[in-house]
Scaffold this motif. Structure first.
Motif, mmCIF file in Angstrom:
data_model
loop_
_atom_site.group_PDB
_atom_site.id
_atom_site.type_symbol
_atom_site.label_atom_id
_atom_site.label_comp_id
_atom_site.label_asym_id
_atom_site.label_seq_id
_atom_site.Cartn_x
_atom_site.Cartn_y
_atom_site.Cartn_z
ATOM 1 N N ALA A 150 0.858 -0.978 -0.098
ATOM 2 C CA ALA A 150 0.218 -0.119 0.000
ATOM 3 C C ALA A 150 1.144 1.262 -0.131
ATOM 4 O O ALA A 150 -0.038 2.231 -0.653
ATOM 5 N N ILE A 151 1.626 1.462 1.015
ATOM 6 C CA ILE A 151 2.309 2.439 1.212
ATOM 7 C C ILE A 151 3.360 2.683 -0.436
ATOM 8 O O ILE A 151 3.590 4.170 -0.644
ATOM 9 N N GLU A 152 4.158 1.825 -1.012
ATOM 10 C CA GLU A 152 4.969 1.396 -2.347
ATOM 11 C C GLU A 152 3.824 2.070 -3.777
ATOM 12 O O GLU A 152 4.098 3.021 -4.537
ATOM 13 N N ALA A 153 2.111 1.614 -3.439
ATOM 14 C CA ALA A 153 1.098 1.772 -4.437
ATOM 15 C C ALA A 153 1.216 3.655 -3.982
ATOM 16 O O ALA A 153 1.177 4.345 -5.285
ATOM 17 N N VAL A 154 1.404 4.399 -3.192
ATOM 18 C CA VAL A 154 0.878 5.591 -2.804
ATOM 19 C C VAL A 154 2.226 6.521 -3.231
ATOM 20 O O VAL A 154 1.795 7.266 -3.888
ATOM 21 N N ALA A 155 3.597 5.361 -2.436
ATOM 22 C CA ALA A 155 4.798 6.344 -2.842
ATOM 23 C C ALA A 155 4.896 6.909 -4.452
ATOM 24 O O ALA A 155 5.234 7.556 -5.093
ATOM 25 N N THR A 156 4.301 5.499 -5.880
ATOM 26 C CA THR A 156 4.455 5.518 -6.898
ATOM 27 C C THR A 156 3.239 6.357 -8.261
ATOM 28 O O THR A 156 3.832 6.330 -8.486
ATOM 29 N N GLY A 157 2.301 6.100 -7.056
ATOM 30 C CA GLY A 157 0.941 6.382 -7.875
ATOM 31 C C GLY A 157 0.334 5.773 -9.087
ATOM 32 O O GLY A 157 0.080 6.018 -9.593
ATOM 33 N N ALA A 158 1.305 4.179 -8.533
ATOM 34 C CA ALA A 158 0.737 3.451 -9.779
ATOM 35 C C ALA A 158 0.748 1.708 -8.866
ATOM 36 O O ALA A 158 0.753 2.033 -7.618
ATOM 37 N N PRO A 159 0.012 0.930 -9.521
ATOM 38 C CA PRO A 159 -0.115 -0.283 -8.911
ATOM 39 C C PRO A 159 1.133 -1.319 -8.667
ATOM 40 O O PRO A 159 1.777 -0.736 -9.417
ATOM 41 N N VAL A 160 1.287 -1.768 -7.758
ATOM 42 C CA VAL A 160 1.689 -2.268 -7.165
ATOM 43 C C VAL A 160 1.357 -4.386 -6.917
ATOM 44 O O VAL A 160 0.615 -4.318 -6.427
ATOM 45 N N LEU A 161 2.391 -5.048 -7.443
ATOM 46 C CA LEU A 161 1.910 -6.380 -6.741
ATOM 47 C C LEU A 161 3.218 -7.421 -6.428
ATOM 48 O O LEU A 161 4.312 -7.593 -6.642
ATOM 49 N N SER A 162 2.378 -7.849 -6.088
ATOM 50 C CA SER A 162 3.519 -9.855 -6.059
ATOM 51 C C SER A 162 2.539 -10.596 -6.718
ATOM 52 O O SER A 162 0.899 -10.646 -5.912
ATOM 53 N N LEU A 163 3.190 -12.002 -6.539
ATOM 54 C CA LEU A 163 2.845 -13.554 -6.416
ATOM 55 C C LEU A 163 3.256 -13.971 -5.727
ATOM 56 O O LEU A 163 4.436 -14.354 -5.791
ATOM 57 N N ARG A 164 2.715 -15.502 -5.985
ATOM 58 C CA ARG A 164 2.969 -16.195 -4.675
ATOM 59 C C ARG A 164 2.417 -17.782 -4.462
ATOM 60 O O ARG A 164 1.054 -17.287 -4.190
ATOM 61 N N ALA A 165 2.992 -18.598 -4.851
ATOM 62 C CA ALA A 165 2.566 -19.894 -5.105
ATOM 63 C C ALA A 165 1.431 -20.213 -3.789
ATOM 64 O O ALA A 165 2.296 -19.879 -2.571
ATOM 65 N N GLN A 166 0.514 -20.861 -3.866
ATOM 66 C CA GLN A 166 -0.195 -21.305 -2.835
ATOM 67 C C GLN A 166 0.019 -23.076 -2.618
ATOM 68 O O GLN A 166 -0.218 -23.577 -3.593
ATOM 69 N N THR A 167 -0.044 -23.368 -1.439
ATOM 70 C CA THR A 167 -0.700 -24.898 -0.831
ATOM 71 C C THR A 167 -1.486 -25.313 -0.500
ATOM 72 O O THR A 167 -1.378 -24.433 1.047
#
Length: 808
Positions: A591-608
């Protein structure tokens, strides 16, 4: 038989055959027999013309044709039998027989053999031997055919101790491949367990003289499946045994049956009779073979004396003998109305089958239980339901003899009732028993396991009635529970569990659990901590009994979260105002990175998924996609559209606003989604982010790209899904309007929903998306741009517009 026989040659036979198959006055066994007679006459004429009085040769029908059970598109199974005297003449005769059959386009399974060759092939090939057991003389040397039949039957009986185990293994392998006819929505009438192949196998067992199948209802069940196959051949014009969904209404009409569901119930009833007869018969075969293996040693030990079988007491009037549960010699079903339940409970507890003879004796002699039931009867029912997996086989034995209907008359409405939902593995009645089996594993975590087990047995009992099955089921469950002998308070709990058995999972997956109104509504419906505890266990048992698509670690965690919140309300520990969940460290970072950049940020993580066995590896669930986006219009359709372009299937989705740490200005939307690649590998996170940026600024036309892809890959023909439905949930939240969308899952569906909501000038405050099999079940909390819930008329208008968009 029709006056126009096959004497006039192939054209005459074809005309007579067509007339017979289109004659409405004749169907079922008479038509099959008439078709066999007509074919006999035609082939007999061909044989007479070709053999020219030659001796030592005969034409023999085998398999289904040998049984005179020709369906409209059945193969002709023929054996040209000869004594080996003139091979060239036999070969010429074969040509004069086979080619006219082929010329008419009829399927032919043929062979030319001497009796010795036929017996040798049968000894090597079990399927050939089974076909020869039904050998029937058509033309030529009757003595040759009779001698072969006698020899084949003698071989079969002599070799039965070795060949019957092989036949049983063949049946089990086929069942593993094809599934159980009594539960399949598109069953194979011939190959599935309980189908025509199994009925033929039971005839073969009877021919061995080693054991015999229960005959009551077996012939009628077999006739019903043959009638359905006849209708299937006539409506499709093909030699098929698979009763496909798109053909069931036509087949039902051909048979004069009300509809496709009524047709499936008849098929399931027939399959259940055959499958149960198979279970009993193979059990008897095993008992006889074991007895034969032991008897020589016993003779040596006791000089030929035959010892009495051992009988071990299990309960009053119930003993174990030869690996089955039977009645004690002193048992009197006509004086002991609790005996059926006591015997069934003892069998299930011991993990043993209930013998056919015992079940039939109780069915013919048992007296109805008094109303309310005596305490012992209620306790024995609970013991039976709590016995785990063995309950299924014992319950089937009770059902086969009508004992379940005697005990629970309401059961007849759900018996063999199909569930036209790909998520469900079972018919309604089997699902109820499966739920009780699953619930038996949870009896240690609830204070009233008896109420849990009975509610599991009854939770879908209303599916045999019109309207909402939970509402109808509550009424029936209240009546049944009182009849069984529960007191007024327990009856109320059971009725509440049945009425609300879907409440937890539907609320947890479709409602905003941060909204106090959601939790309070559940607490009011449930009423007490004890009922909540039971409902939690029933919810999990029901989902596990439905099928693998109905339960997962994710769903379990959502339901547990809801239960904890409801429990807090019931105990008075819940906060008065809206509860805001604190973001995790990762969510806060994104959330902080999205506010700082003014753009979307995302992460991908495998679920098991945790492994089923302690030593096993975790099972892949998909990939967790977490996105933080500065709050703005169009986020939902943009994210959903980008995922659709990258061929990522959305399994679950959550969208909500998150609070930022003190000193950080701005508003951020957080999306927690679980996705899976349709095929191939997952795209890189950088590519997803780049496309999402373009979708949000309008430079990526998602709708056009999806339309181009749909045009390039036309949809395959398949089952026609019911139309989508959009409803407004009344009083579901104080802070937003809740819209529920139910539709067939498809690529781009969530994008279309999100765009339609944006076009309606509403904001999506939160979204709760789940996919159950082929169905998408989504809930959207929407507000106007002023942040308040929509007026009723406006909400209904938005729902209708969304529904129209999805139907287009």
């Amino acid at each position: 038989m029709d006056n126009r026989t096959a004497d006039s040659g192939p054209s005459g036979y074809a005309a007579a055959r067509l007339h017979l198959l289109t004659e409405e006055a004749r169907s079922g066994p008479p038509r099959r027999a008439a078709l066999a007679d007509l074919t006999d006459d035609w082939l007999g004429g061909l044989f007479a013309a070709g053999a020219q009085g030659a001796r030592g040769v005969s034409l023999v029908a085998v398999g289904g044709y040998g049984r005179a059970e020709l369906s409209p598109r059945s193969d002709l199974d023929l054996l040209l039998l000869h004594d080996g005297g003139d091979p060239e003449a036999v070969a010429a005769l074969a040509d004069r027989l086979w080619y006219p059959v082929w010329d008419l386009g009829l399927a032919l399974d043929h062979s030319v053999r001497t009796p010795a060759e036929a017996r040798k092939t049968a000894g090597e090939d079990l399927k050939v031997q089974l076909g020869l057991l039904d050998a029937r003389h058509v033309a030529g040397d009757l003595g040759l055919t009779t001698a072969l039949r006698t020899a084949v039957l003698a071989d079969w009986r002599n070799q039965a101790p070795k060949r019957l185990p092989a036949l049983r293994e063949l049946c089990e392998e086929r069942a593993e491949r094809q599934g159980e006819l009594q539960y399949l929505l598109e069953p194979d009438l011939k190959e599935a367990r309980g189908g025509l192949r199994d009925a033929t196998a039971l005839r073969a067992v009877a021919a061995s003289w080693l054991a015999d199948a229960p005959r009551e209802g077996l012939a009628d069940a077999r006739r019903r499946l043959l009638d359905v196959r006849d209708a299937l051949h006539l409506t499709t014009g093909r030699a098929t045994d698979r009763l496909a969904l798109q053909e069931q209404d036509q087949v039902a009409a051909e048979l004069g049956v009300l509809d496709a569901d009524a047709l499936l119930r008849q098929v399931y009833e027939a399959a259940r009779v055959i499958a149960y007869a198979g279970d009993v018969t193979w059990r008897e075969v095993g008992r006889v073979l074991r007895s034969r293996a032991v008897r020589p040693r016993l003779r040596a030990m006791w000089s030929g004396g035959k010892p009495a079988p051992e009988r071990s007491p299990l309960a009053e009037g119930v003993v174990e003998q030869d690996g089955e549960v039977v009645l004690a010699r002193a048992a009197r079903p006509e004086r002991d109305p609790v005996l059926p339940l006591r015997a069934a409970a003892a069998a299930a507890q011991a993990g043993l089958p209930l013998s056919l003879h015992a079940a039939r004796r109780m069915a013919t002699g048992a007296r109805p239980l008094t109303t309310p039931w005596p305490a012992e009867a209620r306790e024995q029912l609970v013991t039976l339901l709590g016995s785990g997996r063995p309950t299924v086989e014992v319950w089937e034995a009770l059902e086969a003899e009508g004992l379940v209907s005697l005990l629970l008359p309401d059961w007849d409405r759900v018996r063999c009732r199909p569930q036209r939902n790909a998520v469900h593995l079972w018919t309604v009645d089997r699902h109820l028993i499966e739920t009780a089996v699953r619930a038996s594993a949870f009896t240690r975590r609830v204070s009233r396991p008896d109420l849990l087990l009975v509610a599991a047995l009854l939770h879908d009992i209303g599916k045999g009635w019109p309207g909402d099955h939970s509402v109808a089921g509550e009424v029936i469950a209240r009546d049944v529970a009182a009849r069984i002998g529960f007191d007024a308070d327990d009856v109320t709990v059971i009725a509440t569990l049945v009425r609300h058995h879907l409440l937890l999972v539907e609320t947890a997956t479709r409602r905003d659990l941060e909204d106090p109104a959601t939790v309070r509504a559940v607490a009011e419906a449930v009423g007490t901590q004890g009922t909540l505890e039971l409902l939690h266990a029933l919810t999990e048992a029901d989902a596990l009994a439905t099928g693998p698509a109905a339960w997962s670690s994710w769903r379990a965690s959502l339901v547990t979260n809801l239960v904890e919140r409801v429990s807090a309300v019931l105990s008075g520990d819940a906060p008065d105002g809206p509860e805001e969940a604190a973001p995790t460290a990762e969510q806060e970072r994104l959330a902080i990175e999205a506010v700082a950049t003014g753009a979307p940020v995302l992460s991908l993580r495998a679920q098991t998924e945790p492994p089923a066995e302690p030593s096993g590896d975790p099972e892949p669930l998909g990939v967790e996609l977490r996105i933080a986006v500065p709050d703005q219009a169009g986020v939902l359709p943009a994210v959903a559209g980008v995922l659709a372009l990258h061929r990522l299937t959305v399994r679950t989705a959550e969208l909500r606003a998150v609070d930022l740490p003190d000193g950080v200005d701005g508003s951020v939307l957080l999306l927690d989604w679980r996705v899976a690649a349709e095929y191939g590998s997952l795209p890189q996170a950088a590519r997803l982010r780049a496309d999402l940026v373009r979708a949000l600024d309008g430079s990526l036309d998602i709708a056009a790209r999806l339309a181009e892809r749909d045009a390039a890959y036309p949809r395959r023909r398949g089952v026609i899904a019911p139309p989508p439905r959009v409803t407004v949930a009344p009083a579901a939240s104080r802070h937003a309007t809740v819209m529920e969308v139910r539709a067939q899952d498809a690529p781009g569906l969530l994008f279309r929903i999100g765009r339609a909501l944006e076009d309606a000038a509403v904001r999506v405050r939160s979204a709760h998306v789940s996919t159950l099999g082929a169905n998408a079940v989504d809930a959207f909390y929407v507000t106007g741009f002023d942040g308040t819930s929509l007026p009723t008329e406006e909400a209904v208008a938005v729902a209708r517009k969304l529904e129209e968009t999805l139907r287009a």
